[in-house]
Scaffold this motif. Sequence first.
Motif, PDB file in Angstrom:
ATOM      1  N   SER A 168       0.809  -1.227   0.000  1.00  0.00           N
ATOM      2  CA  SER A 168       0.000   0.000   0.000  1.00  0.00           C
ATOM      3  C   SER A 168       0.836   1.270   0.000  1.00  0.00           C
ATOM      4  CB  SER A 168      -0.940   0.005   1.211  1.00  0.00           C
ATOM      5  OG  SER A 168      -0.197  -0.076   2.423  1.00  0.00           O
ATOM      6  N   SER A 169       2.165   1.148   0.083  1.00  0.00           N
ATOM      7  CA  SER A 169       3.026   2.327   0.075  1.00  0.00           C
ATOM      8  C   SER A 169       4.109   2.154  -0.992  1.00  0.00           C
ATOM      9  CB  SER A 169       3.673   2.526   1.448  1.00  0.00           C
ATOM     10  OG  SER A 169       4.695   1.576   1.659  1.00  0.00           O
ATOM     11  N   SER A 170       4.978   3.134  -1.081  1.00  0.00           N
ATOM     12  CA  SER A 170       6.107   3.055  -2.017  1.00  0.00           C
ATOM     13  C   SER A 170       7.415   2.815  -1.281  1.00  0.00           C
ATOM     14  CB  SER A 170       6.205   4.353  -2.840  1.00  0.00           C
ATOM     15  OG  SER A 170       5.091   4.488  -3.682  1.00  0.00           O
ATOM     16  N   ILE A 171       7.347   2.287  -0.087  1.00  0.00           N
ATOM     17  CA  ILE A 171       8.522   2.059   0.736  1.00  0.00           C
ATOM     18  C   ILE A 171       9.464   1.045   0.065  1.00  0.00           C
ATOM     19  CG2 ILE A 171       7.441   0.179   2.051  1.00  0.00           C
ATOM     20  CD1 ILE A 171       8.840   1.277   4.555  1.00  0.00           C
ATOM     21  N   PRO A 172      10.773   1.292   0.057  1.00  0.00           N
ATOM     22  CA  PRO A 172      11.713   0.312  -0.505  1.00  0.00           C
ATOM     23  C   PRO A 172      11.664  -0.995   0.282  1.00  0.00           C
ATOM     24  CG  PRO A 172      12.771   2.445  -0.250  1.00  0.00           C
ATOM     25  CD  PRO A 172      11.461   2.532   0.469  1.00  0.00           C
ATOM     26  N   ILE A 173      11.671  -2.105  -0.425  1.00  0.00           N
ATOM     27  CA  ILE A 173      11.542  -3.426   0.202  1.00  0.00           C
ATOM     28  C   ILE A 173      12.761  -4.264  -0.141  1.00  0.00           C
ATOM     29  CG2 ILE A 173      10.174  -5.552   0.270  1.00  0.00           C
ATOM     30  CD1 ILE A 173       7.762  -3.841  -0.536  1.00  0.00           C
ATOM     31  N   LEU A 174      13.278  -4.972   0.874  1.00  0.00           N
ATOM     32  CA  LEU A 174      14.375  -5.909   0.665  1.00  0.00           C
ATOM     33  C   LEU A 174      13.869  -7.311   1.020  1.00  0.00           C
ATOM     34  CD1 LEU A 174      17.330  -6.551  -0.002  1.00  0.00           C
ATOM     35  CD2 LEU A 174      17.875  -6.161   2.418  1.00  0.00           C
ATOM     36  N   ILE A 175      13.820  -8.183   0.026  1.00  0.00           N
ATOM     37  CA  ILE A 175      13.365  -9.558   0.228  1.00  0.00           C
ATOM     38  C   ILE A 175      14.597 -10.451   0.324  1.00  0.00           C
ATOM     39  CG2 ILE A 175      11.955 -11.449  -0.667  1.00  0.00           C
ATOM     40  CD1 ILE A 175      10.394  -9.406  -2.286  1.00  0.00           C
ATOM     41  N   LEU A 285      11.068   0.526  -5.835  1.00  0.00           N
ATOM     42  CA  LEU A 285      12.187  -0.404  -5.824  1.00  0.00           C
ATOM     43  C   LEU A 285      11.935  -1.565  -4.856  1.00  0.00           C
ATOM     44  CD1 LEU A 285      15.060  -1.040  -6.875  1.00  0.00           C
ATOM     45  CD2 LEU A 285      15.934   0.112  -4.833  1.00  0.00           C
ATOM     46  N   ILE A 286      12.064  -2.773  -5.392  1.00  0.00           N
ATOM     47  CA  ILE A 286      12.073  -3.979  -4.580  1.00  0.00           C
ATOM     48  C   ILE A 286      13.373  -4.708  -4.881  1.00  0.00           C
ATOM     49  CG2 ILE A 286      10.895  -6.141  -4.012  1.00  0.00           C
ATOM     50  CD1 ILE A 286       8.312  -4.963  -5.056  1.00  0.00           C
ATOM     51  N   SER A 287      14.145  -4.983  -3.856  1.00  0.00           N
ATOM     52  CA  SER A 287      15.420  -5.682  -4.017  1.00  0.00           C
ATOM     53  C   SER A 287      15.317  -7.069  -3.400  1.00  0.00           C
ATOM     54  CB  SER A 287      16.552  -4.901  -3.350  1.00  0.00           C
ATOM     55  OG  SER A 287      16.586  -3.568  -3.795  1.00  0.00           O
ATOM     56  N   ALA A 288      16.169  -7.959  -3.861  1.00  0.00           N
ATOM     57  CA  ALA A 288      16.183  -9.311  -3.305  1.00  0.00           C
ATOM     58  C   ALA A 288      17.609  -9.828  -3.280  1.00  0.00           C
ATOM     59  CB  ALA A 288      15.305 -10.258  -4.136  1.00  0.00           C
ATOM     60  N   PRO A 314      12.294  -4.941   5.482  1.00  0.00           N
ATOM     61  CA  PRO A 314      12.816  -6.275   5.146  1.00  0.00           C
ATOM     62  C   PRO A 314      11.744  -7.360   5.235  1.00  0.00           C
ATOM     63  CG  PRO A 314      13.444  -5.693   7.383  1.00  0.00           C
ATOM     64  CD  PRO A 314      12.714  -4.502   6.830  1.00  0.00           C
ATOM     65  N   ILE A 315      11.794  -8.287   4.304  1.00  0.00           N
ATOM     66  CA  ILE A 315      10.920  -9.466   4.314  1.00  0.00           C
ATOM     67  C   ILE A 315      11.805 -10.689   4.105  1.00  0.00           C
ATOM     68  CG2 ILE A 315       9.036 -10.697   3.160  1.00  0.00           C
ATOM     69  CD1 ILE A 315       7.884  -8.051   2.313  1.00  0.00           C
ATOM     70  N   TRP A 316      11.744 -11.630   5.026  1.00  0.00           N
ATOM     71  CA  TRP A 316      12.536 -12.859   4.915  1.00  0.00           C
ATOM     72  C   TRP A 316      11.601 -14.011   4.573  1.00  0.00           C
ATOM     73  CZ3 TRP A 316      12.729 -17.508   7.794  1.00  0.00           C
ATOM     74  CH2 TRP A 316      13.804 -18.348   7.466  1.00  0.00           C
ATOM     75  N   ILE A 317      11.919 -14.736   3.495  1.00  0.00           N
ATOM     76  CA  ILE A 317      11.096 -15.867   3.070  1.00  0.00           C
ATOM     77  C   ILE A 317      11.748 -17.155   3.568  1.00  0.00           C
ATOM     78  CG2 ILE A 317      10.061 -17.067   1.111  1.00  0.00           C
ATOM     79  CD1 ILE A 317      10.221 -14.526  -0.471  1.00  0.00           C
ATOM     80  N   PRO A 318      11.042 -17.961   4.349  1.00  0.00           N
ATOM     81  CA  PRO A 318      11.634 -19.193   4.878  1.00  0.00           C
ATOM     82  C   PRO A 318      11.879 -20.214   3.773  1.00  0.00           C
ATOM     83  CG  PRO A 318       9.292 -19.099   5.410  1.00  0.00           C
ATOM     84  CD  PRO A 318       9.657 -17.772   4.813  1.00  0.00           C
TER      85      PRO A 318
END
Length: 513
Positions: A168-175, A285-288, A314-318
Amino acid sequence: MQSTSGRVLIVDDDPIQRRLLQEVVQKSGHKVKLAENGAEAIKMMIGTQASEFDLVILDMVMPELDGLGVLARMRAEKISTPVIVQTAHGGIDVVVSAMNAGAQDFVIKPVAPERLNVSIRNLLKVSALEGEITRFRKQATGTLTFADIITHSPSMERVLDLGKRAASSSIPILIEGESGVGKELIASAIQGSGDRKAKPMVTVNCGAIPENLVESILFGHEKGAFTGAAEKHIGKFQEAHGGTLFLDEVGELPPDVQVKLLRALQESEIDPIGAKRPVKVDFRLISATNRRLIDQVKDGAFREDLYYRLNVFPIWIPPLRDRKEDIPALARHFLARFSAEERKPHVSSIQTDALDLLQAYHWPGNIRQLENAVFRAVVLCDRAELSVDDFPQVAAALDHPISPAAPVASARPPLETQQAPRSSSNAPAHHASQPLPSTGFETAAPFGFTRSLDDQGHIRKLEDVEAELIRTAIAHYSGRMTEVAKRLGIGRSTLYRKLKEYGIDENGTDAAA
């Protein structure tokens, strides 16, 4: 034969009929939940258990809310779970009404177990294939949402919840997460659930771009900016204008490009090579990364200021080994896709013991490795169901017995060949150049194991063992050379040099073949 495990909701007001259906469905390897009436069924399908059902068996005649009423509510709630209706009255008008209301099949009471099992198997297969097609279409058009992601894992539900909040936002995300866990899929769902849905999502694998081309590909260049720049090139940042830029393996970016990326984030503008003035860009921007970026910061390989710019959300995928409850549903969807792609519609299910085998394995390559394993199994299978025999590499890794019809070489020689024959004073000594007695290693070792002896029983050359290990790593990590080099503990340039030296192409086969 046991078929693939689905989760079936049985809706019937007759307790005897519910119990009979439950026994039939469970005997076929499926998991069952029961509802005593239509109202209870609707409550279960729109509540916390909404994603837990793959199929509904629905009685048509019930008090209060009957079968047609349940179908109408499902349509209103946009519940697409396939439905088999059952009725004691097999009139054509009843069947037509049920089908028009959204049912996919019908059975007449009392239903024969074989007839019900065929219907369940066919609908699970069709549902899985439709789900795969829908996901591909949505991902291609930028409209994929979190509802399209297959999971039944609490840990993944937390990931999806974080993704929904970030969308819902434009916040930068690190996956962050291991290779093959589905980072790009989560990025697509974030993009398709936010304000930029249906806008372009440009994906860049930073680890797959030659270092001397990274800047040009990301930021673009003007005509004549350098030798070979025969025309102007629009970079990935400008391609993503108005949409989302997904930088996969962002930790592989060289230091000079990290500086330009930091400026793009801070100023929302880029400097194409050779341009006289900066260009404004509007992107999400979404980084991984499959590594811990903070460790790269500590090692001096990644800029600390850029790390904190990327790691805002940050989002961590198990890994798949920590969410094995997802394996049955994933395997079923891959089976549906590959049986259609390979024109093998008769391969329609997977036995429960095979699913148990898949759930017992640790899957170092995660979902991508599972996908490849199912692909291989479908290609080789000539039966209606995938069995343990169709996953020999997994069975060998787990030391799982398989039938003689699909032999896999043992990881160690037979007992009688493990012990060297006792020497006697009268026995002649073997000359070093003579072949040694049979060692039990004349057949190929199973995937994941490396032989130390050749067919004559002599120690293999180091270069042969190394070449085999490289081929195994390429197959194991699906040709992802950055991951192959990382796991082998060598640089990518060293890996490519060894490929050339041993005559191996990037698919792990002999280049001359």
